[in-house]
Scaffold this active site. Structure first.
Site, PDB file in Angstrom:
ATOM      1  N   CYS A   1     -38.124  36.166  23.163  1.00  0.00           N
ATOM      2  CA  CYS A   1     -37.890  37.712  22.537  1.00  0.00           C
ATOM      3  C   CYS A   1     -38.928  38.728  23.516  1.00  0.00           C
ATOM      4  O   CYS A   1     -38.455  38.529  24.581  1.00  0.00           O
ATOM      5  CB  CYS A   1     -38.272  37.716  20.964  1.00  0.00           C
ATOM      6  SG  CYS A   1     -39.832  37.386  20.770  1.00  0.00           S
TER       7      CYS A   1
ATOM      8  N   ARG B   1     -40.674  37.164  17.329  1.00  0.00           N
ATOM      9  CA  ARG B   1     -39.325  37.073  16.655  1.00  0.00           C
ATOM     10  C   ARG B   1     -38.618  35.857  17.178  1.00  0.00           C
ATOM     11  O   ARG B   1     -38.009  35.431  15.931  1.00  0.00           O
ATOM     12  CB  ARG B   1     -38.529  38.365  17.158  1.00  0.00           C
ATOM     13  CG  ARG B   1     -38.998  39.742  16.732  1.00  0.00           C
ATOM     14  CD  ARG B   1     -38.211  40.641  17.357  1.00  0.00           C
ATOM     15  NE  ARG B   1     -38.524  40.990  18.544  1.00  0.00           N
ATOM     16  CZ  ARG B   1     -38.075  42.185  19.374  1.00  0.00           C
ATOM     17  NH1 ARG B   1     -37.089  42.599  18.901  1.00  0.00           N
ATOM     18  NH2 ARG B   1     -38.564  42.310  20.572  1.00  0.00           N
TER      19      ARG B   1
END
Lengths: 287, 150
Positions: free
Chosen positions: A245, A250
């Site tokens: 990410c 994430r």
């Protein structure tokens, strides 16, 4: 069969329900750990008995861009009063995004006795379960951790570069705007700024939060997850997968989903992610 | 060139010298005082033009015209976990409502980083700046309207 078992996950034992946590609040063999993006949430109210592990203050090296080392992990484990036998249960805000990140870092030190509370803070709060501002204190423990193992679930830029074009599957879990490079630099925010927009060549874009139900933060069922990652994006369990990410947080959520909920044995998180790739000289970029 | 209101600058100075724990405690005290926009100003569904772009906490901002020509700021934060947005809204309301518009317009949006610390995540920093930006924009719009020839 519990609701979680009925969802068809490869490793349902890695999730526990809010009800399970409610029944284990005083269990000395269990430590509830809250990890959030927002540092205000835990002090404003948390599950009774839960400790906080902060992604910036606790899990990152204060100087180098890296995670804490073995001594740091042992110190953290002692502070929160756990031993290698303690079942740690992570929960947090944002569909357990940061809880998965903390879970992933704990796996770098082999703490396999770890679980995620399905639904996280959102579900616990929606169910009207108790929150407290009392910060618990547990007797410090002696935790002997192994050296951090970066080889199995973590990958570095140079290895990603070597693997391009070898059939490795890259999953870019950022927003579509970040993926296409439409959002390039972040004005007034130099710390995480990046010089080039786009994605690593060949990467598929599957925004991380698609794996969660927005109304209560729970994970989608295995069938729903397969529809996204396999039918739609063409991944299969035998693939070598790299998730990334912006800074690797994430993507730890997606790593968790693919590894434990769908049972993919070979998934790694590239935590250097776009803030490293998009600032690196000479690496290939696709838009 | 106008300076931000004194009360605002005082809060910024308080945060500039706070350590992490003090900062968190101060912010929670602010968040505890959050009151949502009253119904006579706005009701759900809130209009999109009051929605702060880039704010993950789904924040909304309104400016109510006061008889003395200043503005009273109102906020809504739809994410129940949006504590930082609530704390920031209370700081802005308590220090900018009723203040001279020139001074409100002079508030620098990146004060967010003094209040919340440099470790604030990018998404949150952008959202909080977006809230401040909307407040200062309301002040600039009123000033522009005031200075427009009749």
């Amino acid at each position: 069969m519990t609701d979680i078992e009925a969802r068809g996950y490869a490793h349902p034992e890695v999730l526990v329900s809010t009800e399970w946590v409610a029944q284990h609040l005083g269990d000395p063999a269990v430590r509830i750990i809250e990890s959030n993006e927002d540092p205000l949430l835990y002090p404003s109210g948390h599950i009774p008995g839960a400790v906080q592990v902060d992604w910036a203050a606790d899990l990152n090296d204060p100087l180098r861009r890296d995670y804490l080392d073995r001594a740091g992990f042992e110190k953290l484990a002692s502070r929160i009063g756990i031993t290698p036998e303690t079942t740690v249960v992570f929960y947090g805000d944002k569909n357990n995004w940061w809880a998965c990140y903390a879970f992933w870092v704990f796996q770098l030190f082999g703490h396999e006795n770890a679980k995620i509370m399905d639904g996280g803070r959102l579900k616990w709060e929606k169910e009207g379960r108790p929150l407290t501002r009392d910060v618990p204190s547990y007797p410090p423990t002696q935790y002997q951790a192994p050296e951090r193992d970066d080889s199995k679930i973590r990958i570095f830029r140079d290895e990603v570069l070597k693997k391009l074009g070898t059939g490795v599957k890259l999953v870019d879990v950022r927003s579509p705007q970040e993926y296409t490079g439409e959002r390039t630099h972040m004005p007034e925010y130099p710390q995480e700024g990046v010089l080039r927009g786009g994605h690593i060549p060949g990467a598929k874009n599957v925004p991380w939060a698609r794996a969660a139900n927005p109304e209560d933060g729970t994970f989608k069922s295995a069938a729903e997850l397969k529809a996204i990652y396999e039918q739609e994006q063409g991944l299969s369990p035998n693939d070598e997968v790299i998730a990334y990410c912006r800074i690797g947080e994430r993507s730890s959520h997606t790593w968790f989903v693919l590894t434990y909920l769908l049972g993919y044995p070979n998934v790694r998180n590239y935590d250097g992610s776009w803030t490293e790739w998009g600032n690196s000289v000479g690496v290939p970029i696709e838009r | 060139m106008a300076q931000p209101p004194k009360a605002f600058q005082q809060v910024i100075d308080d945060f500039a010298f706070a350590d992490r724990q003090e900062r968190i405690e101060m912010l929670i005290e602010y968040a505890d005082r959050f009151r949502e926009v009253p119904p006579h100003i706005a009701a759900r569904p809130f209009p999109e033009e009051h929605h702060v772009q880039k704010c993950e906490s789904d924040a909304y901002v309104w400016a109510e015209d006061l008889p003395d020509g200043t503005l009273k700021f109102h906020f809504a934060v739809e994410n129940p976990q949006g504590l930082s947005a609530k704390a920031w809204a209370v700081i802005l309301d308590e220090t900018l409502s009723g203040q001279p518009l020139e001074e409100v317009a002079a508030v620098p949006c990146d004060s967010v980083f003094t209040v919340f610390g440099k470790e604030v995540s990018m998404g949150k920093g952008m959202g909080l700046m977006g809230i401040a930006d909307m407040v200062t924009t309301f002040a600039r719009q009123r000033l522009a309207a005031r200075n427009r020839p009749a």
